[in-house]
Design a protein around this motif. Structure first.
Motif, PDB file in Angstrom:
ATOM      1  N   GLY A  12      -8.011  -6.969   9.561  1.00 33.74           N
ATOM      2  CA  GLY A  12      -6.589  -6.620   9.444  1.00 33.74           C
ATOM      3  C   GLY A  12      -5.930  -6.622  10.807  1.00 33.74           C
ATOM      4  O   GLY A  12      -5.062  -5.806  11.106  1.00 33.74           O
ATOM      5  N   ALA A  13      -6.370  -7.573  11.666  1.00 37.03           N
ATOM      6  CA  ALA A  13      -5.958  -7.571  13.067  1.00 37.03           C
ATOM      7  C   ALA A  13      -4.530  -8.055  13.301  1.00 37.03           C
ATOM      8  O   ALA A  13      -4.030  -8.000  14.422  1.00 37.03           O
ATOM      9  CB  ALA A  13      -6.927  -8.423  13.890  1.00 37.03           C
ATOM     10  N   THR A  14      -3.879  -8.557  12.250  1.00 37.75           N
ATOM     11  CA  THR A  14      -2.477  -8.943  12.428  1.00 37.75           C
ATOM     12  C   THR A  14      -1.560  -7.888  11.816  1.00 37.75           C
ATOM     13  O   THR A  14      -0.359  -8.067  11.731  1.00 37.75           O
ATOM     14  CB  THR A  14      -2.178 -10.309  11.767  1.00 37.75           C
ATOM     15  N   GLY A  15      -2.146  -6.785  11.377  1.00 34.27           N
ATOM     16  CA  GLY A  15      -1.379  -5.752  10.680  1.00 34.27           C
ATOM     17  C   GLY A  15      -0.681  -4.781  11.628  1.00 34.27           C
ATOM     18  O   GLY A  15      -0.864  -4.811  12.848  1.00 34.27           O
ATOM     19  N   ASP A  16       0.084  -3.907  11.002  1.00 39.78           N
ATOM     20  CA  ASP A  16       0.899  -2.937  11.714  1.00 39.78           C
ATOM     21  C   ASP A  16       0.058  -1.933  12.508  1.00 39.78           C
ATOM     22  O   ASP A  16       0.331  -1.642  13.675  1.00 39.78           O
ATOM     23  CB  ASP A  16       1.749  -2.217  10.649  1.00 39.78           C
ATOM     24  N   LEU A  17      -0.988  -1.431  11.897  1.00 42.68           N
ATOM     25  CA  LEU A  17      -1.822  -0.429  12.551  1.00 42.68           C
ATOM     26  C   LEU A  17      -2.488  -1.007  13.799  1.00 42.68           C
ATOM     27  O   LEU A  17      -2.495  -0.388  14.861  1.00 42.68           O
ATOM     28  CB  LEU A  17      -2.892   0.080  11.576  1.00 42.68           C
ATOM     29  N   ALA A 117      -8.971  -2.098   9.073  1.00 44.17           N
ATOM     30  CA  ALA A 117      -7.552  -1.739   9.180  1.00 44.17           C
ATOM     31  C   ALA A 117      -6.757  -2.568   8.192  1.00 44.17           C
ATOM     32  O   ALA A 117      -5.838  -3.297   8.555  1.00 44.17           O
ATOM     33  CB  ALA A 117      -7.053  -1.960  10.607  1.00 44.17           C
ATOM     34  N   MET A 118      -7.153  -2.491   6.959  1.00 45.85           N
ATOM     35  CA  MET A 118      -6.413  -3.212   5.916  1.00 45.85           C
ATOM     36  C   MET A 118      -6.457  -2.440   4.610  1.00 45.85           C
ATOM     37  O   MET A 118      -7.025  -1.369   4.539  1.00 45.85           O
ATOM     38  CB  MET A 118      -6.941  -4.621   5.767  1.00 45.85           C
ATOM     39  N   ALA A 119      -5.816  -3.000   3.592  1.00 50.45           N
ATOM     40  CA  ALA A 119      -5.679  -2.267   2.331  1.00 50.45           C
ATOM     41  C   ALA A 119      -7.046  -1.815   1.796  1.00 50.45           C
ATOM     42  O   ALA A 119      -8.007  -2.582   1.806  1.00 50.45           O
ATOM     43  CB  ALA A 119      -4.973  -3.140   1.306  1.00 50.45           C
ATOM     44  N   ILE A 146     -13.090   3.573   9.025  1.00 54.52           N
ATOM     45  CA  ILE A 146     -12.339   3.319   7.822  1.00 54.52           C
ATOM     46  C   ILE A 146     -11.092   4.193   7.806  1.00 54.52           C
ATOM     47  O   ILE A 146     -11.126   5.346   8.187  1.00 54.52           O
ATOM     48  CB  ILE A 146     -13.306   3.439   6.621  1.00 54.52           C
ATOM     49  N   GLU A 147      -9.986   3.555   7.424  1.00 57.97           N
ATOM     50  CA  GLU A 147      -8.682   4.212   7.486  1.00 57.97           C
ATOM     51  C   GLU A 147      -8.380   4.967   6.200  1.00 57.97           C
ATOM     52  O   GLU A 147      -8.999   4.745   5.180  1.00 57.97           O
ATOM     53  CB  GLU A 147      -7.590   3.149   7.701  1.00 57.97           C
ATOM     54  N   LYS A 148      -7.388   5.796   6.269  1.00 56.98           N
ATOM     55  CA  LYS A 148      -6.942   6.457   5.039  1.00 56.98           C
ATOM     56  C   LYS A 148      -6.094   5.471   4.233  1.00 56.98           C
ATOM     57  O   LYS A 148      -5.552   4.548   4.813  1.00 56.98           O
ATOM     58  CB  LYS A 148      -6.167   7.725   5.370  1.00 56.98           C
TER      59      LYS A 148
HETATM   60  P1  NAD Z   1      -0.657  -4.264   7.104  1.00 56.67           P
HETATM   61  O1  NAD Z   1      -0.244  -4.666   5.736  1.00 56.67           O
HETATM   62  O2  NAD Z   1       0.350  -4.265   8.183  1.00 56.67           O
HETATM   63  O3  NAD Z   1      -1.852  -5.213   7.571  1.00 56.67           O
HETATM   64  C1  NAD Z   1      -2.854  -5.669   6.702  1.00 56.67           C
HETATM   65  C2  NAD Z   1      -3.803  -6.614   7.399  1.00 56.67           C
HETATM   66  O4  NAD Z   1      -4.830  -7.022   6.483  1.00 56.67           O
HETATM   67  C3  NAD Z   1      -3.170  -7.898   7.924  1.00 56.67           C
HETATM   68  O5  NAD Z   1      -3.760  -8.206   9.160  1.00 56.67           O
HETATM   69  C4  NAD Z   1      -3.591  -8.932   6.861  1.00 56.67           C
HETATM   70  O6  NAD Z   1      -3.699 -10.238   7.377  1.00 56.67           O
HETATM   71  C5  NAD Z   1      -4.937  -8.433   6.488  1.00 56.67           C
HETATM   72  N1  NAD Z   1      -5.366  -8.873   5.146  1.00 56.67           N
HETATM   73  C6  NAD Z   1      -4.783  -8.584   3.955  1.00 56.67           C
HETATM   74  N2  NAD Z   1      -5.421  -9.187   2.947  1.00 56.67           N
HETATM   75  C7  NAD Z   1      -6.466  -9.884   3.472  1.00 56.67           C
HETATM   76  C8  NAD Z   1      -7.513 -10.689   2.956  1.00 56.67           C
HETATM   77  N3  NAD Z   1      -7.638 -10.930   1.640  1.00 56.67           N
HETATM   78  N4  NAD Z   1      -8.408 -11.224   3.811  1.00 56.67           N
HETATM   79  C9  NAD Z   1      -8.300 -10.978   5.146  1.00 56.67           C
HETATM   80  N5  NAD Z   1      -7.341 -10.218   5.697  1.00 56.67           N
HETATM   81  C10 NAD Z   1      -6.421  -9.676   4.890  1.00 56.67           C
HETATM   82  O7  NAD Z   1      -1.348  -2.830   6.950  1.00 56.67           O
HETATM   83  P2  NAD Z   1      -1.436  -1.650   8.050  1.00 56.67           P
HETATM   84  O8  NAD Z   1      -0.176  -0.858   8.018  1.00 56.67           O
HETATM   85  O9  NAD Z   1      -1.890  -2.174   9.352  1.00 56.67           O
HETATM   86  O10 NAD Z   1      -2.555  -0.696   7.420  1.00 56.67           O
HETATM   87  C11 NAD Z   1      -3.923  -1.034   7.399  1.00 56.67           C
HETATM   88  C12 NAD Z   1      -4.728   0.146   6.880  1.00 56.67           C
HETATM   89  O11 NAD Z   1      -4.506   1.273   7.689  1.00 56.67           O
HETATM   90  C13 NAD Z   1      -4.349   0.596   5.472  1.00 56.67           C
HETATM   91  O12 NAD Z   1      -5.513   1.087   4.852  1.00 56.67           O
HETATM   92  C14 NAD Z   1      -3.393   1.734   5.700  1.00 56.67           C
HETATM   93  O13 NAD Z   1      -3.371   2.641   4.628  1.00 56.67           O
HETATM   94  C15 NAD Z   1      -4.005   2.356   6.928  1.00 56.67           C
HETATM   95  N6  NAD Z   1      -3.090   3.127   7.745  1.00 56.67           N
HETATM   96  C16 NAD Z   1      -2.057   2.533   8.409  1.00 56.67           C
HETATM   97  C17 NAD Z   1      -1.225   3.268   9.231  1.00 56.67           C
HETATM   98  C18 NAD Z   1      -0.118   2.631   9.997  1.00 56.67           C
HETATM   99  O14 NAD Z   1       0.457   3.319  10.856  1.00 56.67           O
HETATM  100  N7  NAD Z   1       0.223   1.386   9.766  1.00 56.67           N
HETATM  101  C19 NAD Z   1      -1.450   4.636   9.366  1.00 56.67           C
HETATM  102  C20 NAD Z   1      -2.508   5.230   8.686  1.00 56.67           C
HETATM  103  C21 NAD Z   1      -3.332   4.463   7.888  1.00 56.67           C
END
Ligand code: NAD
Length: 490
Positions: A12-17, A117-119, A146-148
């Motif tokens: 989930g390296a391109t995600g928000d977290l 760091a993903m769903a 593992i994240e919440k």
């Molecule tokens: P996000 O939606 O911004 O990012 C998701 C990431 O997962 C992306 O990099 C995406 O490319 C990747 N991904 C999704 N489906 C995929 C697949 N099938 N194969 C490979 N990669 C895939 O999510 P986020 O906000 O970064 O959150 C990630 C986790 O952290 C979640 O569990 C969320 O509940 C938890 N979390 C986030 C925050 C936050 O501040 N953003 C805070 C607490 C907990």
């Protein structure tokens, strides 16, 4: 600093977290020398990216978060990218080869951290593949971060746990609760156990009640889809609020080791009086924000937010009264409240001490204030002790005074981000500030009973608080019944 060679794989390296928290935190560790040259990161996500593009995104995210970034080029050179479908075995084979090569190149001794760091629906699949496709087959350590949310209720949490336990032992699992990385949450123990003046009073003889508030100004933003299925009870109470209560209520551990601390916290959660059925409305109240004004701007109500049902029954606010049935706490209510779109962004713990046996300074027009110990968790960090004293040039009148300690700025630099501390703990193998499975399970079984009642009764008064306020009236009534009130948090 000790050297902790590590290969970190971030799913989930391109995600928000990853962008907002993980990369800047890793950079700070690198800058402080806590992360040496012996580290490499493999970013994993769906989107196709070259290493160069990925490294550019690392630099951008660090620069956005931190002003100083002298060693950014060197730092970014340790990052590699793999475009990956988490359900495809062939893709794990490529990942494995990449990991083994980097291990050799950077002398990482086979140490591996897998950061999910993903769903959460993917956690189980990823863990299974990591094992089956040989990525956890290493000569160093392997750890899973593992994240919440860790499940949606006890049943789903058990299922998730079963899946990740096929590849990792409990000792290798680091369940993030970022509140446990906060400086002042970690300070609860120090304040309690390093001072002669608090611990002897830390019980039902001297404490009247404890209030834990965690309020946000932000609304649900673009997270409506997730939040509709979660609500404040699952999102905040099951984890962060109960964790703070456990730290406040636990017995002194016999030593400051992971096992001892966690075992004392578990005992608190076991002593937590379970609230079920009809009792729920006695002990817990819920709220949902309607339209209101924040900083002079009109904001919509929860039901008008994107991806939210126009008749949503989801709570954006919870207040509750917790009782801990043990010798120390019998009869002392722990009040908790948390919500979105409230008046202030603030996390605070207020310990209210009992009144003194006889008040010599009684004035009907101005009753003596009780002593309060306030632990400021965020945004300000510090401790305030409310006492009564005589002020200069006043006669024998006891006046409230405050002793203040502000953590921020004291040492000339900001206290580290939670994620910085937690990532470092994980590299060092210190799981103290992560949640053990037993804590997760006990917390879910507590909140599940409340969710069950709430989900089966439509709250007709929703929305029941205006955005920009301290929550619904029923939250005040919860304390009034007991002769208390919420101390102002500002
Ligand atoms: P996000 O939606 O911004 O990012 C998701 C990431 O997962 C992306 O990099 C995406 O490319 C990747 N991904 C999704 N489906 C995929 C697949 N099938 N194969 C490979 N990669 C895939 O999510 P986020 O906000 O970064 O959150 C990630 C986790 O952290 C979640 O569990 C969320 O509940 C938890 N979390 C986030 C925050 C936050 O501040 N953003 C805070 C607490 C907990």
């Amino acid at each position: 600093h000790e050297n902790h060679p590590t290969l970190m794989m971030i799913f989930g390296a391109t995600g928000d977290l990853a962008k907002r928290k993980l990369f800047p935190s890793l950079y700070k560790l690198f800058e402080k020398g806590k992360l040496t040259d012996q580290f490499a990161v493999i970013g994993v996500a769906r989107r196709p990216l070259t290493n160069e593009e990925f490294q550019q995104s690392i630099k951008d995210s660090v620069k956005t978060a931190i002003e100083k970034e002298d060693r950014i080029e060197e730092f970014a050179s340790h990052f590699y990218y793999h475009s990956h479908d988490v359900t495809d075995s062939a893709s794990y084979a490529v990942l494995k080869k990449m990991a083994n090569d980097l291990d050799e190149q950077y002398h990482l001794h086979g140490n591996r951290i897998f950061y999910l760091a993903m769903a959460p629906e993917f956690f189980g699949t990823i863990a299974l593949h990591l094992k089956e496709d040989g990525l956890t087959d290493v000569k160093g350590y392997k750890r899973l971060v593992i994240e919440k949310p860790f499940g949606h209720d006890l049943e789903s949490a058990k299922e998730l746990n079963k899946q990740i336990r096929t590849a990792f032992s409990e000792k290798e699992i680091y369940r993030i609760d970022h509140y446990l990385g906060k400086e002042m949450v970690q300070n609860i123990e120090v304040i309690r156990f390093a001072n002669a003046i608090f611990e002897p009073l830390w019980n039902n003889r001297y404490i009247s009640n404890i209030q834990v508030t965690s309020s946000e100004i932000l609304g649900v933003e673009e997270r409506g889809r997730y939040y509709e299925n979660s609500g404040a009870l699952r999102d905040m109470v099951q984890n962060h609020m109960l964790q703070m209560v456990a730290l406040l209520a636990m017995e002194p551990p016999i030593r400051l080791t992971t096992e001892e601390i966690r075992s004392e916290k578990v005992k608190v959660l076991r002593a937590l009086r379970s609230i079920d059925g009809e009792d729920v409305k006695e002990f817990f109240v819920r709220g949902q924000y309607g339209a209101g004004t924040i900083d002079g701007h009109d904001v919509p109500g929860y039901r008008e937010e994107p991806m939210v049902d126009a008749h949503s029954n989801t709570e954006t606010f919870v207040a509750g009264k917790l009782l801990i049935d043990n010798f120390r706490w019998a009869g002392v209510p722990f009040y908790i409240r948390t919500g979105k779109r409230m008046e202030a962004k603030s996390t605070k713990i207020i310990i209210q001490f009992k009144d003194i046996p006889m008040n010599l300074y009684y004035r009907p027009e101005e009753p003596l204030n009780p002593n309060l110990l306030v632990i400021h968790i965020q945004p300000e960090e510090g401790i305030t002790l409310h006492l009564n004293a005589k002020k200069a040039r006043q006669n024998e009148v006891a006046t409230p005074i405050k002793l203040n300690y502000a953590n921020k700025g004291m040492n000339g630099y900001n206290t580290p981000e939670s994620y910085e501390k937690l990532l470092y703990d994980c590299m060092r193998g210190d799981a103290t500030n992560f949640t053990h499975w037993d804590e997760v399970a006990l917390s879910w079984s507590f909140t599940d009973k409340i969710s069950h009642v709430w989900e089966n009764t439509v709250e007709e008064h929703f929305p029941n608080y205006a955005a920009g306020t301290m929550g619904p009236k029923c939250a005040d009534e919860l304390l009034e019944k007991d002769g208390f009130f919420w101390w102002p948090i500002s």
